[in-house]
Every structure is written in C-alpha cells, then in structure tokens.
Design an enzyme around this catalytic site. Sequence first.
Site, PDB file in Angstrom:
ATOM      1  N   GLY A  71      16.339  21.099  15.582  1.00 21.12           N
ATOM      2  CA  GLY A  71      14.995  20.694  16.002  1.00 21.12           C
ATOM      3  C   GLY A  71      13.859  21.440  15.339  1.00 21.12           C
ATOM      4  N   ASN A 120      12.012  20.299  12.833  1.00 17.84           N
ATOM      5  CA  ASN A 120      10.917  19.319  12.684  1.00 17.84           C
ATOM      6  C   ASN A 120      10.275  19.012  14.031  1.00 17.84           C
ATOM      7  OD1 ASN A 120      10.449  18.255   9.847  1.00 17.84           O
ATOM      8  ND2 ASN A 120      12.691  18.267   9.960  1.00 17.84           N
ATOM      9  N   ARG A 165      21.801   9.241  14.450  1.00 18.57           N
ATOM     10  CA  ARG A 165      22.493   8.095  15.035  1.00 18.57           C
ATOM     11  C   ARG A 165      21.717   6.835  14.679  1.00 18.57           C
ATOM     12  NH1 ARG A 165      26.358   7.897  18.615  1.00 18.57           N
ATOM     13  NH2 ARG A 165      26.385  10.144  18.910  1.00 18.57           N
ATOM     14  N   LEU A 198      20.184   3.319  15.317  1.00 19.30           N
ATOM     15  CA  LEU A 198      19.722   2.581  16.490  1.00 19.30           C
ATOM     16  C   LEU A 198      19.763   1.083  16.186  1.00 19.30           C
ATOM     17  CD1 LEU A 198      16.783   4.992  17.300  1.00 19.30           C
ATOM     18  CD2 LEU A 198      18.869   4.688  18.671  1.00 19.30           C
ATOM     19  N   ASN A 238      10.721   8.120  11.414  1.00 18.96           N
ATOM     20  CA  ASN A 238      11.799   9.072  11.120  1.00 18.96           C
ATOM     21  C   ASN A 238      11.376   9.932   9.927  1.00 18.96           C
ATOM     22  OD1 ASN A 238      14.493  10.207  11.122  1.00 18.96           O
ATOM     23  ND2 ASN A 238      14.976   8.881   9.378  1.00 18.96           N
ATOM     24  N   HIS A 254      13.133  11.969   6.651  1.00 16.67           N
ATOM     25  CA  HIS A 254      14.380  12.008   5.891  1.00 16.67           C
ATOM     26  C   HIS A 254      14.189  12.890   4.665  1.00 16.67           C
ATOM     27  CE1 HIS A 254      18.257  10.744   4.416  1.00 16.67           C
ATOM     28  NE2 HIS A 254      17.711  10.499   3.237  1.00 16.67           N
ATOM     29  N   SER A 258      10.498  12.139   3.092  1.00 16.55           N
ATOM     30  CA  SER A 258       9.756  10.919   3.426  1.00 16.55           C
ATOM     31  C   SER A 258       9.668  10.770   4.938  1.00 16.55           C
ATOM     32  CB  SER A 258      10.478   9.676   2.886  1.00 16.55           C
ATOM     33  OG  SER A 258      10.782   9.797   1.508  1.00 16.55           O
ATOM     34  N   GLY A 300      18.379  -0.585   9.496  1.00 17.87           N
ATOM     35  CA  GLY A 300      19.107  -0.017   8.360  1.00 17.87           C
ATOM     36  C   GLY A 300      18.966   1.494   8.333  1.00 17.87           C
ATOM     37  N   ASP A 333      17.980   5.025   7.328  1.00 12.55           N
ATOM     38  CA  ASP A 333      16.932   5.613   6.494  1.00 12.55           C
ATOM     39  C   ASP A 333      16.206   4.535   5.695  1.00 12.55           C
ATOM     40  OD1 ASP A 333      17.688   8.192   7.389  1.00 12.55           O
ATOM     41  OD2 ASP A 333      19.316   8.210   5.936  1.00 12.55           O
ATOM     42  N   GLU A 340       8.795  19.205   4.891  1.00  4.83           N
ATOM     43  CA  GLU A 340       8.996  18.350   6.076  1.00  4.83           C
ATOM     44  C   GLU A 340       8.115  18.835   7.222  1.00  4.83           C
ATOM     45  OE1 GLU A 340      13.035  17.256   7.226  1.00  4.83           O
ATOM     46  OE2 GLU A 340      13.797  18.051   5.347  1.00  4.83           O
TER      47      GLU A 340
HETATM   48  C1  GAR Z   1      15.988  17.450   8.550  1.00  8.04           C
HETATM   49  O1  GAR Z   1      16.084  17.918   7.237  1.00  8.04           O
HETATM   50  C2  GAR Z   1      15.761  15.952   8.578  1.00  8.04           C
HETATM   51  O2  GAR Z   1      14.937  15.500   7.533  1.00  8.04           O
HETATM   52  C3  GAR Z   1      17.170  15.439   8.426  1.00  8.04           C
HETATM   53  O3  GAR Z   1      17.949  16.297   9.228  1.00  8.04           O
HETATM   54  C4  GAR Z   1      17.331  17.584   9.275  1.00  8.04           C
HETATM   55  C5  GAR Z   1      17.148  17.954  10.713  1.00  8.04           C
HETATM   56  O4  GAR Z   1      16.689  19.280  10.838  1.00  8.04           O
HETATM   57  N1  GAR Z   1      17.258  14.072   8.831  1.00  8.04           N
HETATM   58  C6  GAR Z   1      18.069  13.169   8.270  1.00  8.04           C
HETATM   59  O5  GAR Z   1      18.870  13.451   7.389  1.00  8.04           O
HETATM   60  C7  GAR Z   1      17.936  11.750   8.792  1.00  8.04           C
HETATM   61  N2  GAR Z   1      18.721  10.858   8.023  1.00  8.04           N
HETATM   62  P1  GAR Z   1      15.894  19.736  12.128  1.00  8.04           P
HETATM   63  O6  GAR Z   1      16.772  19.401  13.340  1.00  8.04           O
HETATM   64  O7  GAR Z   1      15.740  21.217  11.978  1.00  8.04           O
HETATM   65  O8  GAR Z   1      14.582  19.004  12.168  1.00  8.04           O
END
Ligand code: GAR
Length: 190
Positions: free
Chosen positions: A12, A14, A91, A93, A107, A109, A136, A143, A145, A174
């Site tokens: 968590g 982000n 996951r 959706l 989201n 990514h 991004s 679909g 991402d 991010e």
């Molecule tokens: C982040 O880098 C996020 O961009 C990625 O997972 C990580 C979560 O870190 N998300 C994906 O790959 C979605 N397809 P966090 O829990 O520390 O935010």
Amino acid sequence: RKRAAILISGRGSNMLALIEAAEDAHYPVEIAGVISDKADAGGLETARGHGIPAVAVPRGDYASKADHEHALQAELARLDPDIVCLAGFMRLLSAEFLEPWKGRIINIHPSLLPKYKGLDTHERAIEARDTVHGCSVHHVTAGMDDGPVIMQAEVPVLPDDTPETLAARVLAEEHRMYPLALAELARSAN
Ligand code: GAR
C-alpha cells in the site's frame, strides 16, 4: 471534497501517497476508506494508522468470484465513494462489477502502457533494452491494465539497472503522479 475508496492487495505505498495527499485540506479528494482482498496486506495497518477505516474482504471467504465481487461492492456502498482507486490491487474485476463505476475507477501500473501489461514490468523493460520506462494511471476496464490512460511519467533506464533499482525509480514517480491524476479526475468529474 470528492470521496475516494482505495482497493489494495499488499504494502500500500501508493495508497499511502494518496492518503498523505488528502491530509492536505486543499486537496480535492478525501479518502473514505481502504479495502483489501488480502487479510495480511500491510497497507491495512498503514491506513488505520492514518485514521482511515480499512477492511479485508478476502477472496477465500467466498465461494465464487461473483460472491466476492458482491462483497466488495457492499463494502464500497458503505464507503459511498465518488471515485475508486486501485493501488496494487492484483485482481481482475468483471465488467459487471465495473459497470456502476464507469469513468470513476482508476488504476496505477508500473509501465508506460500499452507496453508491459501484467507482472514483472521492470524486468521486461530491461530485457527489451528500453532506455525509457515509467508508470501510468488509467481508467479501469475489464481487460488487465487496459483502458484509457489519464497520466504517465517517464524515468530513464540506466545501464546498471536491476529490476529492483528500476522499480524504486518508477515507484517514486508513482507516488508523485497518482495524487496528481486523482486530483485531476476529481476536478473534472461533476
Ligand atoms: C505498484 O508498483 C503498482 O503500480 C503495481 O503494484 C505495486 C503495488 O505497490 N500495480 C500493478 O502492477 C497493477 N497491475 P504498493 O502496494 O506499494 O502501492
């Protein structure tokens, strides 16, 4: 202020960037709550430490994906957000789940979409000898991402990068970009 709910699966970081942005009263969004699909997600405690309600809705507690999504939807209904932010929510959706949130669920990514959907994005960017990589924020569709991009940030790929050093450089972007993208969406939504 608009209300946002955050969906997580793990540490968590982000999510924390969004919570900290929203601790400024001038930020156009308040964080209504956090929902995790993993009972042991570190982000749950982090959120509570900031006074944000945080609950787990584990997939294993439900017989089917549809039952699980109903439970997630019920938790979202309690939080009554204007916007839903996926932040490391790992996951897919369904279209049915997403329907009521069309245009209001986003989201983050760790790649310059449409490149490198899915996992191991940093490793794949290095393998491809990309000199530029990044992250991004995009609208969520059924679909993986997929969906229209709202904002991107670029970082250089350096000759000595490992997936870990590159991931750290992208993650810093991010954390900077997600609050900007959420604020932009909140200001443009009515
Ligand atoms: C982040 O880098 C996020 O961009 C990625 O997972 C990580 C979560 O870190 N998300 C994906 O790959 C979605 N397809 P966090 O829990 O520390 O935010």
